[in-house]
Design a protein around this motif. Sequence first.
Motif, mmCIF file in Angstrom:
data_model
loop_
_atom_site.group_PDB
_atom_site.id
_atom_site.type_symbol
_atom_site.label_atom_id
_atom_site.label_comp_id
_atom_site.label_asym_id
_atom_site.label_seq_id
_atom_site.Cartn_x
_atom_site.Cartn_y
_atom_site.Cartn_z
ATOM 1 N N LYS A 162 1.176 -1.408 0.049
ATOM 2 C CA LYS A 162 0.293 0.038 0.146
ATOM 3 C C LYS A 162 0.359 0.881 -0.059
ATOM 4 O O LYS A 162 2.001 1.267 0.521
ATOM 5 C CB LYS A 162 -0.474 0.539 1.363
ATOM 6 C CG LYS A 162 -2.012 -1.052 1.355
ATOM 7 C CD LYS A 162 -3.077 -1.436 2.547
ATOM 8 C CE LYS A 162 -1.805 -1.795 3.547
ATOM 9 N NZ LYS A 162 -1.605 -3.293 3.041
ATOM 10 N N TYR A 206 1.171 5.268 0.669
ATOM 11 C CA TYR A 206 0.458 6.003 1.300
ATOM 12 C C TYR A 206 0.422 7.631 0.916
ATOM 13 O O TYR A 206 1.642 8.211 0.096
ATOM 14 C CB TYR A 206 1.342 6.576 3.088
ATOM 15 C CG TYR A 206 0.644 7.591 4.049
ATOM 16 C CD1 TYR A 206 -0.194 7.808 4.589
ATOM 17 C CD2 TYR A 206 1.514 9.089 4.093
ATOM 18 C CE1 TYR A 206 -0.812 8.587 5.344
ATOM 19 C CE2 TYR A 206 0.774 9.683 5.035
ATOM 20 C CZ TYR A 206 -0.046 9.602 5.616
ATOM 21 O OH TYR A 206 -0.185 10.496 6.369
ATOM 22 N N SER A 264 -8.830 4.444 3.662
ATOM 23 C CA SER A 264 -8.365 5.135 4.917
ATOM 24 C C SER A 264 -8.259 4.749 6.325
ATOM 25 O O SER A 264 -8.194 5.672 6.945
ATOM 26 C CB SER A 264 -9.184 6.790 4.911
ATOM 27 O OG SER A 264 -10.116 6.851 4.932
ATOM 28 N N GLU A 291 -4.440 5.666 2.439
ATOM 29 C CA GLU A 291 -3.550 4.003 1.924
ATOM 30 C C GLU A 291 -4.240 3.817 0.254
ATOM 31 O O GLU A 291 -5.792 3.759 -0.049
ATOM 32 C CB GLU A 291 -3.293 3.829 2.259
ATOM 33 C CG GLU A 291 -1.957 3.660 3.824
ATOM 34 C CD GLU A 291 -2.073 2.871 4.873
ATOM 35 O OE1 GLU A 291 -1.120 2.750 5.325
ATOM 36 O OE2 GLU A 291 -3.127 2.111 5.110
#
Length: 347
Positions: free
Chosen positions: A208, A210, A235, A298
């Motif tokens: 993932k 950010y 999120s 994310e």
Amino acid sequence: MKVGSSILALCALIPTASAFAPAQTSVRTQTAIFDHINGGLPTFNPPSRDRAQEAFANDSPATLAPYTVTGDRSSELSYDPAAFPKNLPLQQIQGGNSRLTYKMPQGADRAQIFIQSNGRPLKARVELWLGPIRRVHFIDIACMNGSETPYRGCIKFKNTDSAGPQTLEISTSDDSAFPALVGVDVMTPERSKERQAVFDEIWSSSHKLYSQGDKTVRSIPIADNVKAVQLLVWSKDVGKKSFKANVEFLQGPNCKRQYYEIQCGGGTQPYHAVFETPGNGWTMRWTNTKTLHDGSHEFAVVPYEMEGDAPQESDQMAPHYGGFAERSGEFDSYGDTLGPHGNRVYK
């Protein structure tokens, strides 16, 4: 005199130095991570995209995982005929800001959307309204070829009408020259739970990225053997706030073949969509358009279909197509197309 001569002798042993002499610079040795060419960044050879992807993966520091979208097989979800189906019954929406509305039934909390065109540019907008003024989903679509790169998305929403009826609205642009073909499939609660379990599995096993906000930009190269990618956004681990982002799929320097503006409320996540990437040289560019203190989320981009491993497209109608489930009256009878036009199905 003896003391003076001793001091002079000691001074003679000390090497002379000038205040104006340049300081000695240390030479950094070349390692597998550091390369003096391009300031230590991985070098790219434009004629060979395969070499570029391999160099990017091999030269990435240990603290930064390579984020090239590649793989050796298609996602298991792509073999599910009920997942992001292309063979839904379609309704045609004319251009010129025409729109269709779909009232979500009580108890449903997830819907799949398919929008394409007959080869013309695709310009459409998807909105989910909770009551008269609260909008919890917004997707603005602009593609150069809606037949080659249709939009396939899966949105989640609350399964209650406490704040008013939940209505899905799909509209076209102001230009009357760009009609759209739309198909909507609202899942039953059982199918929604199954899809959430599949999403959780893909989410937990994916790398993932950010995104914090304030025009944060992420560029993700896509391998040439990837026919379609799936985008997952959530999120829940970074504030549980809503997200707003611009998603561009480029094929060449700043050549935007697909452009999407996506906005999703914090209580109506996760967001899941599939984007077609036929041909070579694709790159996805993600721009976070929320503020710095309120835009953290994310997202993950993973292969959906691979060249040589993609499932064959079926000419049969997708399962669960008749409204919400196999039984058309499980929620309510909205007709074969779930829309306001009853059984007016585009063929």
